[in-house]
Design a protein around this motif. Sequence first.
Motif, PDB file in Angstrom:
ATOM      1  N   THR A   1       0.851  -1.194   0.000  1.00 22.00           N
ATOM      2  CA  THR A   1       0.000   0.000   0.000  1.00 22.00           C
ATOM      3  C   THR A   1       0.885   1.241   0.000  1.00 22.00           C
ATOM      4  O   THR A   1       1.685   1.437   0.922  1.00 22.00           O
ATOM      5  CB  THR A   1      -0.924   0.030   1.227  1.00 22.00           C
ATOM      6  OG1 THR A   1      -1.680  -1.180   1.282  1.00 22.00           O
ATOM      7  CG2 THR A   1      -1.882   1.216   1.152  1.00 22.00           C
ATOM      8  N   LEU A   2       0.764   2.033  -1.034  1.00 22.97           N
ATOM      9  CA  LEU A   2       1.572   3.245  -1.180  1.00 22.97           C
ATOM     10  C   LEU A   2       0.776   4.438  -0.679  1.00 22.97           C
ATOM     11  O   LEU A   2      -0.355   4.687  -1.125  1.00 22.97           O
ATOM     12  CB  LEU A   2       1.965   3.449  -2.643  1.00 22.97           C
ATOM     13  CG  LEU A   2       2.774   4.710  -2.981  1.00 22.97           C
ATOM     14  CD1 LEU A   2       4.095   4.739  -2.203  1.00 22.97           C
ATOM     15  CD2 LEU A   2       3.044   4.777  -4.486  1.00 22.97           C
ATOM     16  N   MET A   3       1.371   5.171   0.272  1.00 24.10           N
ATOM     17  CA  MET A   3       0.767   6.373   0.848  1.00 24.10           C
ATOM     18  C   MET A   3       1.635   7.577   0.501  1.00 24.10           C
ATOM     19  O   MET A   3       2.833   7.447   0.216  1.00 24.10           O
ATOM     20  CB  MET A   3       0.648   6.234   2.369  1.00 24.10           C
ATOM     21  CG  MET A   3      -0.108   5.020   2.853  1.00 24.10           C
ATOM     22  SD  MET A   3      -1.871   5.079   2.475  1.00 24.10           S
ATOM     23  CE  MET A   3      -2.370   6.529   3.436  1.00 24.10           C
ATOM     24  N   HIS A   4       1.033   8.758   0.557  1.00 32.89           N
ATOM     25  CA  HIS A   4       1.819   9.962   0.262  1.00 32.89           C
ATOM     26  C   HIS A   4       1.180  11.173   0.929  1.00 32.89           C
ATOM     27  O   HIS A   4       0.008  11.171   1.320  1.00 32.89           O
ATOM     28  CB  HIS A   4       1.895  10.176  -1.255  1.00 32.89           C
ATOM     29  CG  HIS A   4       0.597  10.620  -1.867  1.00 32.89           C
ATOM     30  ND1 HIS A   4       0.350  11.933  -2.217  1.00 32.89           N
ATOM     31  CD2 HIS A   4      -0.529   9.928  -2.179  1.00 32.89           C
ATOM     32  CE1 HIS A   4      -0.875  12.018  -2.729  1.00 32.89           C
ATOM     33  NE2 HIS A   4      -1.422  10.820  -2.715  1.00 32.89           N
TER      34      HIS A   4
ATOM     35  N   HIS B   1       3.073   0.711   3.320  1.00 32.26           N
ATOM     36  CA  HIS B   1       2.659  -0.279   4.318  1.00 32.26           C
ATOM     37  C   HIS B   1       2.747  -1.662   3.680  1.00 32.26           C
ATOM     38  O   HIS B   1       2.205  -1.893   2.587  1.00 32.26           O
ATOM     39  CB  HIS B   1       1.228  -0.012   4.791  1.00 32.26           C
ATOM     40  CG  HIS B   1       1.086   1.237   5.598  1.00 32.26           C
ATOM     41  ND1 HIS B   1       1.548   1.349   6.884  1.00 32.26           N
ATOM     42  CD2 HIS B   1       0.527   2.440   5.293  1.00 32.26           C
ATOM     43  CE1 HIS B   1       1.283   2.559   7.349  1.00 32.26           C
ATOM     44  NE2 HIS B   1       0.670   3.240   6.393  1.00 32.26           N
ATOM     45  N   LEU B   2       3.429  -2.583   4.357  1.00 30.96           N
ATOM     46  CA  LEU B   2       3.583  -3.957   3.874  1.00 30.96           C
ATOM     47  C   LEU B   2       2.872  -4.916   4.817  1.00 30.96           C
ATOM     48  O   LEU B   2       2.999  -4.820   6.040  1.00 30.96           O
ATOM     49  CB  LEU B   2       5.063  -4.347   3.797  1.00 30.96           C
ATOM     50  CG  LEU B   2       5.924  -3.696   2.720  1.00 30.96           C
ATOM     51  CD1 LEU B   2       7.373  -4.138   2.882  1.00 30.96           C
ATOM     52  CD2 LEU B   2       5.414  -4.053   1.336  1.00 30.96           C
ATOM     53  N   GLN B   3       2.128  -5.854   4.225  1.00 30.58           N
ATOM     54  CA  GLN B   3       1.506  -6.928   4.989  1.00 30.58           C
ATOM     55  C   GLN B   3       1.678  -8.229   4.222  1.00 30.58           C
ATOM     56  O   GLN B   3       1.593  -8.258   2.991  1.00 30.58           O
ATOM     57  CB  GLN B   3       0.013  -6.660   5.213  1.00 30.58           C
ATOM     58  CG  GLN B   3      -0.248  -5.539   6.209  1.00 30.58           C
ATOM     59  CD  GLN B   3      -1.740  -5.262   6.320  1.00 30.58           C
ATOM     60  OE1 GLN B   3      -2.296  -4.565   5.477  1.00 30.58           O
ATOM     61  NE2 GLN B   3      -2.362  -5.788   7.346  1.00 30.58           N
TER      62      GLN B   3
ATOM     63  N   VAL C   1       3.627  -3.358   8.377  1.00 32.80           N
ATOM     64  CA  VAL C   1       4.939  -2.775   8.649  1.00 32.80           C
ATOM     65  C   VAL C   1       5.068  -1.521   7.803  1.00 32.80           C
ATOM     66  O   VAL C   1       4.917  -1.571   6.581  1.00 32.80           O
ATOM     67  CB  VAL C   1       6.071  -3.772   8.313  1.00 32.80           C
ATOM     68  CG1 VAL C   1       7.429  -3.124   8.526  1.00 32.80           C
ATOM     69  CG2 VAL C   1       5.931  -5.036   9.156  1.00 32.80           C
ATOM     70  N   ARG C   2       5.339  -0.406   8.448  1.00 37.25           N
ATOM     71  CA  ARG C   2       5.470   0.862   7.731  1.00 37.25           C
ATOM     72  C   ARG C   2       6.933   1.099   7.396  1.00 37.25           C
ATOM     73  O   ARG C   2       7.819   0.955   8.242  1.00 37.25           O
ATOM     74  CB  ARG C   2       4.915   2.012   8.564  1.00 37.25           C
ATOM     75  CG  ARG C   2       5.174   3.373   7.945  1.00 37.25           C
ATOM     76  CD  ARG C   2       4.457   4.478   8.660  1.00 37.25           C
ATOM     77  NE  ARG C   2       4.935   5.790   8.199  1.00 37.25           N
ATOM     78  CZ  ARG C   2       4.257   6.912   8.324  1.00 37.25           C
ATOM     79  NH1 ARG C   2       3.069   6.901   8.906  1.00 37.25           N
ATOM     80  NH2 ARG C   2       4.757   8.051   7.898  1.00 37.25           N
TER      81      ARG C   2
END
Length: 412
Positions: A194-197, A205-207, A219-220
């Motif tokens: 999941t890419l945030m900005h 964010h990785l799951q 995990v961020r």
Amino acid sequence: MEAKRKRTDPAPPSPPPPPPEEAAAASAVASVLGSDDLLRSILLRLNSPTCLVRAAAVSQRWLRHASDRALLHHFGACHPPRPLGFYLRLCSGPAMNFVPMPGLPEDLAASVRLASSKPGDRVVAFVEDCCSGRLIFWVPCPCPLRMYRPLHPARGIVAYPQPPVGTDNSGFFHSRHFLPRDDGGDGMSCIAVTLMHNDLRAWVHLQTAADGETWGEAVRSETIELPQRLMPNIMFLRRKFSLLANGKIYMHAMPWYILGLDFASTSLFCIKLPEGVKSRCDGDLALSRAEDSGFYIVHLRNARMYVWHHNMDTSNWKIIDTVCLRQAFSPRHVENGTWGVDVVYVAAVGDNAKFVFLLINCEIFYMHISSRTLKKVCDIPMPHGLLRALYPLMTAWPPTFPVLNDGPNQDE
């Protein structure tokens, strides 16, 4: 009374010895078939992995040589995996549509049937990805995300629970992608990226979920200052947005840069594209996995296709190949980037940039890049004529060999 004398049948006559020339021929055949070196040489000259599997069923001895790692290494170099076909994701119409490559040999007919069959008893909503022989797709049910190996259906279908949405009030959601874990084995683990900005700042964010288990804690990654703004995620219609290779995730999220993530350290980095390379629209640049620590890109510009390789050890770009599309498609008129005439899009790229699928209007073409072999593979069925994504499925490698029962003649 005299005892009757036992009667014995005369012994059958011995067969006459074969003529000298037949005996010599039989001896030569025995010496040939008994030579391990010659057997391995014959196995290496078979036409396909399917033929190799059939040869392995002859005996334990043939199976032992056919499944030898050294022989498989040489056989794979001579007969590398090829596209069996591809899954289409269209704007409407069939949610799961497998198109086999034209002109496949007969020994791949069984593989085509497996790839074309519907996985499980659920209606497929759409295909999410296909990589390393693993198909990720969605179904409308409480556990919507599924992973499946089309060419190895005995492995079963792995169902994942609904991925948690999560909240991150410090930024804005950009995109989320699901990738098979790059473990190089038979695992069925899935990664949610999941890419945030927030303006010029970005993080991921990785799951991970292993074999249908619940999703692990998110995990961020560290936050990175971006050299330019992210492209809107609506651009990612005709290509894969992210690539997982050799423990790193590469995301084509900016016009002039690749955003990278080291999976082990969760550190982000940016890679500037080669001089003169810029992504101007969706479908003019695509990523490709490399055998080494780097990756490839295929870029379209001014009716030419450029193949670049990036070496992660040296951080250098190297031009690998340039293809003039006008010559490749001659006499068909092809031009990229100008609306109103034929527009070319990169629909998908094979590993090591061996081949590319190109979309021209509503037609899909396959090109083997180094040999310039070009052929039309299908039309986009109307009225569903907008291609959202194309996911190639490669022939199975390494092959799955039979298990032979021990018998008196298995090694003869």
